[in-house]
Design a protein around this motif. Structure first.
Motif, PDB file in Angstrom:
ATOM      1  N   THR A 143       0.794  -1.187  -0.054  1.00  0.00           N
ATOM      2  CA  THR A 143      -0.137  -0.010   0.039  1.00  0.00           C
ATOM      3  C   THR A 143       0.789   0.936   0.289  1.00  0.00           C
ATOM      4  O   THR A 143       1.777   1.355   0.603  1.00  0.00           O
ATOM      5  N   ASN A 169      -9.307  11.357  -7.318  1.00  0.00           N
ATOM      6  CA  ASN A 169      -8.502  10.180  -7.617  1.00  0.00           C
ATOM      7  C   ASN A 169      -7.132  10.276  -7.583  1.00  0.00           C
ATOM      8  O   ASN A 169      -6.610  11.371  -7.540  1.00  0.00           O
ATOM      9  N   ALA A 181      -2.271   1.240 -10.571  1.00  0.00           N
ATOM     10  CA  ALA A 181      -3.181   1.142  -9.558  1.00  0.00           C
ATOM     11  C   ALA A 181      -3.901   2.308  -9.318  1.00  0.00           C
ATOM     12  O   ALA A 181      -3.152   3.694  -9.730  1.00  0.00           O
ATOM     13  N   SER A 184      -7.979   3.039  -3.436  1.00  0.00           N
ATOM     14  CA  SER A 184      -9.095   2.129  -2.843  1.00  0.00           C
ATOM     15  C   SER A 184     -10.218   2.987  -1.907  1.00  0.00           C
ATOM     16  O   SER A 184     -11.174   2.790  -2.088  1.00  0.00           O
ATOM     17  N   ASN A 185      -9.493   3.834  -1.245  1.00  0.00           N
ATOM     18  CA  ASN A 185     -10.288   4.653  -0.235  1.00  0.00           C
ATOM     19  C   ASN A 185      -9.463   5.680   0.070  1.00  0.00           C
ATOM     20  O   ASN A 185      -8.098   5.956  -0.189  1.00  0.00           O
TER      21      ASN A 185
END
Length: 246
Positions: A143, A169, A181, A184-185
């Motif tokens: 991550t 984004n 990628a 995701s949040n």
């Protein structure tokens, strides 16, 4: 035979009727009587009623009642309620954090970037701090975190209180512009939002990466708030490559 005497015999008076009197012209016909005036509309014919009405004071006309404009009051109250809700429901202004997070090894061990915006609402400087592991294995998900903070801000006038942003984004690309990628949040902390981007690699080696962030900037005003602009950051390259092993 009798002889006529020269002496005038005595003449006996003869009754002569007097001349008829002169005829007088006939008297003029009587003048026609003037017709009685018709009583005016709304007045009674009886004399006593007319005299009585002359002594009665006319009634004062009643003033029309003013209509109460409840519609205008409702509109004003509605506008006030909307303004109050618009003000109290707006998110809080992001504080100025300076370069604290950009020089931190915890929040910016992979790199940082400062972007400057000068628009009609004021001058704003945004900071991007990138953190995460710099080593991984093939197929392992790591991550990458991107923290966006406000380094400095000067509002355009007194009516503007300050700005805040909403992340739309954040994506990671390889150095050959290949998308890898997207976030995701994201979570909102005391000094700004942090985007979490899970990413994995299929090949070993050193991978040079860059990040692009898109966000919407808002201006908080004394009454309410308003959107300012949508901002797309330039390519923010990581200070060091991600080393991927088997």
């Amino acid at each position: 035979m009798q002889l006529m005497s020269s002496e005038n015999p005595e003449v006996e008076p003869i009754d002569v009727p007097p001349p008829p009197p002169e005829e007088l012209p006939p008297p003029p016909p009587p003048e026609p009587e003037a017709p009685e005036p018709e009583p005016a509309a709304g007045k009674r014919k009886d004399a006593w009623e007319e005299d009585y009405e002359e002594h009665i004071k006319p009634e004062k006309p009643m003033k029309p009642r003013k209509r109460r404009h409840y519609g205008g009051i409702v509109i004003v109250v509605t506008i006030i309620v909307i303004l109050v809700l618009w003000t109290f429901l707006s998110p809080k202004v992001m504080p100025q954090a300076g370069e604290t997070y950009m020089s931190s090894q915890r929040y910016a061990n992979l790199g940082s970037y400062i972007g400057y915006r000068d628009i009609w609402a004021g001058n704003m400087t945004w900071g991007f701090s990138i953190s995460g592991p710099n080593t991984t294995h093939v197929g392992t998900v790591i991550t990458i975190s991107v923290l966006v903070t406000k380094v400095y801000e000067k509002p355009g006038n007194f009516f503007f209180r300050g700005s805040w942003i909403s992340l739309k984004n954040v994506s990671i690309y390889s150095d050959n512009d290949t998308w890898l990628a997207s976030m995701s949040n994201y979570t909102v902390g005391d000094f700004g939002p942090t985007a979490s981007i899970p990413v994995s690699f299929d090949t070993t080696g050193e991978h040079d990466l860059y990040v692009r962030a898109k966000f919407l900037a808002y201006m908080d005003m004394r009454i309410g708030f308003m959107p300012l602009e949508s901002v797309l950051s330039p390519a923010i390259y990581l200070d060091e490559p991600i080393v991927v092993s088997a």
